[in-house]
Design an enzyme around this catalytic site. Structure first.
Site, PDB file in Angstrom:
ATOM      1  N   LYS A 136       0.853  -1.178   0.000  1.00 58.01           N
ATOM      2  CA  LYS A 136       0.000   0.000   0.000  1.00 58.01           C
ATOM      3  C   LYS A 136       0.892   1.232   0.000  1.00 58.01           C
ATOM      4  O   LYS A 136       1.642   1.473   0.951  1.00 58.01           O
ATOM      5  CB  LYS A 136      -0.899  -0.015   1.227  1.00 58.01           C
ATOM      6  CG  LYS A 136      -1.807   1.197   1.319  1.00 58.01           C
ATOM      7  CD  LYS A 136      -2.838   1.021   2.399  1.00 58.01           C
ATOM      8  CE  LYS A 136      -3.723   2.252   2.492  1.00 58.01           C
ATOM      9  NZ  LYS A 136      -4.733   2.112   3.540  1.00 58.01           N
TER      10      LYS A 136
ATOM     11  N   ARG B 132     -11.048   9.412   1.596  1.00 61.24           N
ATOM     12  CA  ARG B 132     -10.951  10.034   2.923  1.00 61.24           C
ATOM     13  C   ARG B 132     -12.116  10.991   3.129  1.00 61.24           C
ATOM     14  O   ARG B 132     -12.624  11.134   4.245  1.00 61.24           O
ATOM     15  CB  ARG B 132      -9.604  10.737   3.074  1.00 61.24           C
ATOM     16  CG  ARG B 132      -8.459   9.733   3.154  1.00 61.24           C
ATOM     17  CD  ARG B 132      -7.093  10.383   3.223  1.00 61.24           C
ATOM     18  NE  ARG B 132      -6.050   9.367   3.089  1.00 61.24           N
ATOM     19  CZ  ARG B 132      -4.767   9.622   2.864  1.00 61.24           C
ATOM     20  NH1 ARG B 132      -4.365  10.883   2.755  1.00 61.24           N
ATOM     21  NH2 ARG B 132      -3.906   8.642   2.739  1.00 61.24           N
TER      22      ARG B 132
ATOM     23  N   GLU C   8       7.531  -6.727   1.412  1.00 57.55           N
ATOM     24  CA  GLU C   8       6.281  -6.645   2.170  1.00 57.55           C
ATOM     25  C   GLU C   8       5.421  -7.889   1.938  1.00 57.55           C
ATOM     26  O   GLU C   8       4.869  -8.461   2.874  1.00 57.55           O
ATOM     27  CB  GLU C   8       5.474  -5.390   1.761  1.00 57.55           C
ATOM     28  CG  GLU C   8       5.976  -4.080   2.353  1.00 57.55           C
ATOM     29  CD  GLU C   8       5.597  -3.909   3.822  1.00 57.55           C
ATOM     30  OE1 GLU C   8       4.985  -4.818   4.400  1.00 57.55           O
ATOM     31  OE2 GLU C   8       5.935  -2.851   4.392  1.00 57.55           O
TER      32      GLU C   8
ATOM     33  N   TYR D 205     -14.902   0.729  -7.459  1.00 56.00           N
ATOM     34  CA  TYR D 205     -16.198   1.381  -7.318  1.00 56.00           C
ATOM     35  C   TYR D 205     -17.018   1.235  -8.590  1.00 56.00           C
ATOM     36  O   TYR D 205     -18.188   1.595  -8.621  1.00 56.00           O
ATOM     37  CB  TYR D 205     -15.995   2.852  -6.930  1.00 56.00           C
ATOM     38  CG  TYR D 205     -15.172   2.982  -5.671  1.00 56.00           C
ATOM     39  CD1 TYR D 205     -15.768   2.840  -4.418  1.00 56.00           C
ATOM     40  CD2 TYR D 205     -13.784   3.162  -5.722  1.00 56.00           C
ATOM     41  CE1 TYR D 205     -15.008   2.893  -3.251  1.00 56.00           C
ATOM     42  CE2 TYR D 205     -13.017   3.220  -4.565  1.00 56.00           C
ATOM     43  CZ  TYR D 205     -13.632   3.084  -3.340  1.00 56.00           C
ATOM     44  OH  TYR D 205     -12.884   3.113  -2.193  1.00 56.00           O
TER      45      TYR D 205
ATOM     46  N   LYS E 124      -2.073  -1.603  -4.034  1.00 60.71           N
ATOM     47  CA  LYS E 124      -2.942  -0.428  -3.977  1.00 60.71           C
ATOM     48  C   LYS E 124      -2.116   0.841  -3.984  1.00 60.71           C
ATOM     49  O   LYS E 124      -1.137   0.896  -3.243  1.00 60.71           O
ATOM     50  CB  LYS E 124      -3.748  -0.535  -2.680  1.00 60.71           C
ATOM     51  CG  LYS E 124      -4.590   0.653  -2.351  1.00 60.71           C
ATOM     52  CD  LYS E 124      -5.255   0.414  -1.031  1.00 60.71           C
ATOM     53  CE  LYS E 124      -6.014   1.683  -0.693  1.00 60.71           C
ATOM     54  NZ  LYS E 124      -6.413   1.741   0.669  1.00 60.71           N
TER      55      LYS E 124
HETATM   56  C1  PBG Z   1      -7.837   3.137   5.253  1.00 63.48           C
HETATM   57  C2  PBG Z   1      -8.034   2.945   3.803  1.00 63.48           C
HETATM   58  C3  PBG Z   1      -7.790   3.860   2.775  1.00 63.48           C
HETATM   59  C4  PBG Z   1      -8.262   3.270   1.614  1.00 63.48           C
HETATM   60  C5  PBG Z   1      -8.745   1.994   1.939  1.00 63.48           C
HETATM   61  N1  PBG Z   1      -8.584   1.803   3.318  1.00 63.48           N
HETATM   62  C6  PBG Z   1      -7.283   5.254   2.813  1.00 63.48           C
HETATM   63  C7  PBG Z   1      -5.969   5.578   3.387  1.00 63.48           C
HETATM   64  O1  PBG Z   1      -5.137   4.707   3.643  1.00 63.48           O
HETATM   65  O2  PBG Z   1      -5.760   6.758   3.618  1.00 63.48           O
HETATM   66  C8  PBG Z   1      -8.256   3.926   0.271  1.00 63.48           C
HETATM   67  C9  PBG Z   1      -9.297   3.462  -0.671  1.00 63.48           C
HETATM   68  C10 PBG Z   1      -9.591   4.390  -1.794  1.00 63.48           C
HETATM   69  O3  PBG Z   1      -8.961   5.457  -1.960  1.00 63.48           O
HETATM   70  O4  PBG Z   1     -10.496   4.059  -2.558  1.00 63.48           O
HETATM   71  N2  PBG Z   1      -6.702   2.657   5.825  1.00 63.48           N
END
Ligand code: PBG
Length: 329
Positions: free
Chosen positions: A202, A212, A241, A320, A256
């Site tokens: 991530k 957010r 990781e 989405y 991601k």
């Molecule tokens: C929370 C989380 C995030 C996303 C999924 N789980 C945001 C972040 O890490 O700030 C992002 C998903 C998206 O942008 O669609 N930990």
């Protein structure tokens, strides 16, 4: 690689001449089985609230999930991912609400599992950001995110979600060592069949902005998440990781964001024979949606981007667009 022959004997356009031959020689296909639909949930009754930063995406109250989830099941989508919008009054430095067994995510999970059983998988994020007053994924002390203290809470959060019926625990927090500890705790509490999908790779990304906003942490977030999420310049680190998380017991791993990181998906899939999920995140969604709405690009780019994940080696895609694309598959 073996490619024999050359022009004019060899003409690659032969295999592109008609639809039937293109179909016959197609290397990757997107199916409904590859899709995960994220759902934002909100407290209250009879609510379906548009999210301004994500055109076409809504926050649903639990009673509204009935028809939406039924639609998703009817389309053949195998899993949903739940994300809560938490009211500010419930947030604090310790993410106490994460450990409320009747919080929004737990309630929604119970509701869905009671209604639909194993007709659909439910995945829950494990991280503290929907619940902290500072918007970070962990406990903040003297400007530092505390790794091990955060894990203590993540373990409890995971157990509560598993108790509520969650099928797939998805730690998205990026603390070191949390997969092993969560696995151990799940097993000890008789949840040895609950899966862990690790957000192993991530990146600290600006593509998460609209998400957010959707979960209500955007305006609270102090600073950035660079001390725990990965530097987007890095490739080797992604493999480290993933290796660690597999050793610790991850059943599936995630990369991601999605589209800017197809190279990483490819690397992970080549190096580890484990299910890899790509997350086409909120910023990617909104960029694409807004460009379609403006008429800058055709909506066929949705299908193109999602097939690209398959081509890169992803087993499934969290997007989405899942529900809307599933109708055309
Ligand atoms: C929370 C989380 C995030 C996303 C999924 N789980 C945001 C972040 O890490 O700030 C992002 C998903 C998206 O942008 O669609 N930990």
């Amino acid at each position: 690689m073996i490619t024999t022959g050359k022009y004019p004997n060899l003409r690659l356009r032969r295999n592109r001449e008609h639809n039937w031959i293109r179909r016959l020689t197609k290397e990757n296909t997107l199916s409904v089985n590859d899709l995960v639909q994220p759902i934002f949930i909100i407290e209250g009754k009879n609510k379906k609230i548009p999210i301004t930063s994500m055109p076409g995406v809504y926050r649903y109250s639990i009673d509204k999930l009935n028809s939406f989830v039924k639609k998703i099941i009817d389309l053949g989508i195998p899993m949903i991912a739940l994300f809560p919008y938490t009211e500010n009054r419930l947030k604090d430095n310790y993410a106490s609400e994460a450990l409320n067994e009747n919080n929004l995510v737990c309630k929604a999970t119970k509701f869905i599992k009671k209604k639909f059983g194993n007709k659909i998988g439910v995945m829950c994020d494990v991280a503290l950001d929907p619940y902290t007053s500072h918007g970070h994924d962990g406990i903040l002390k003297s400007n530092k995110i505390l790794n091990d203290k955060t894990i203590d809470i993540l373990i409890k959060q995971s157990i509560l979600q598993a108790k509520a019926g969650c099928d797939v625990i998805a730690p998205s927090d990026m603390m070191d060592g949390r997969i092993g500890k969560i696995r151990k705790a799940l097993d000890k509490n008789n949840f040895s069949n609950v899966r862990i999908l690790s957000y192993a790779v991530k990146y600290a990304s600006s593509f998460y902005g609209p998400f957010r906003d959707a979960v209500g942490s955007k305006n609270l977030l102090k600073g950035d998440k660079k001390t725990y999420q990965m530097d987007f310049s890095n490739r080797d680190e992604a493999l480290r990781e993933v290796a660690l998380d597999i050793k610790e017991g991850a059943d599936m791993v995630m990369v991601k964001p999605g589209l800017p990181y197809l190279d990483i998906i490819r690397d992970v899939k080549r190096n580890f024979k484990i299910p890899v999920l790509a997350y086409q995140v909120s910023g990617e969604y909104s960029l694409i949606m807004n460009s379609i709405k403006k008429g800058l690009v055709d909506d066929k780019i949705i299908y193109e981007t999602m097939t690209s994940f398959k081509r890169a080696g992803a087993n499934a895609i969290i997007s989405y667009f899942s529900t809307s694309i599933a109708k055309n598959l």
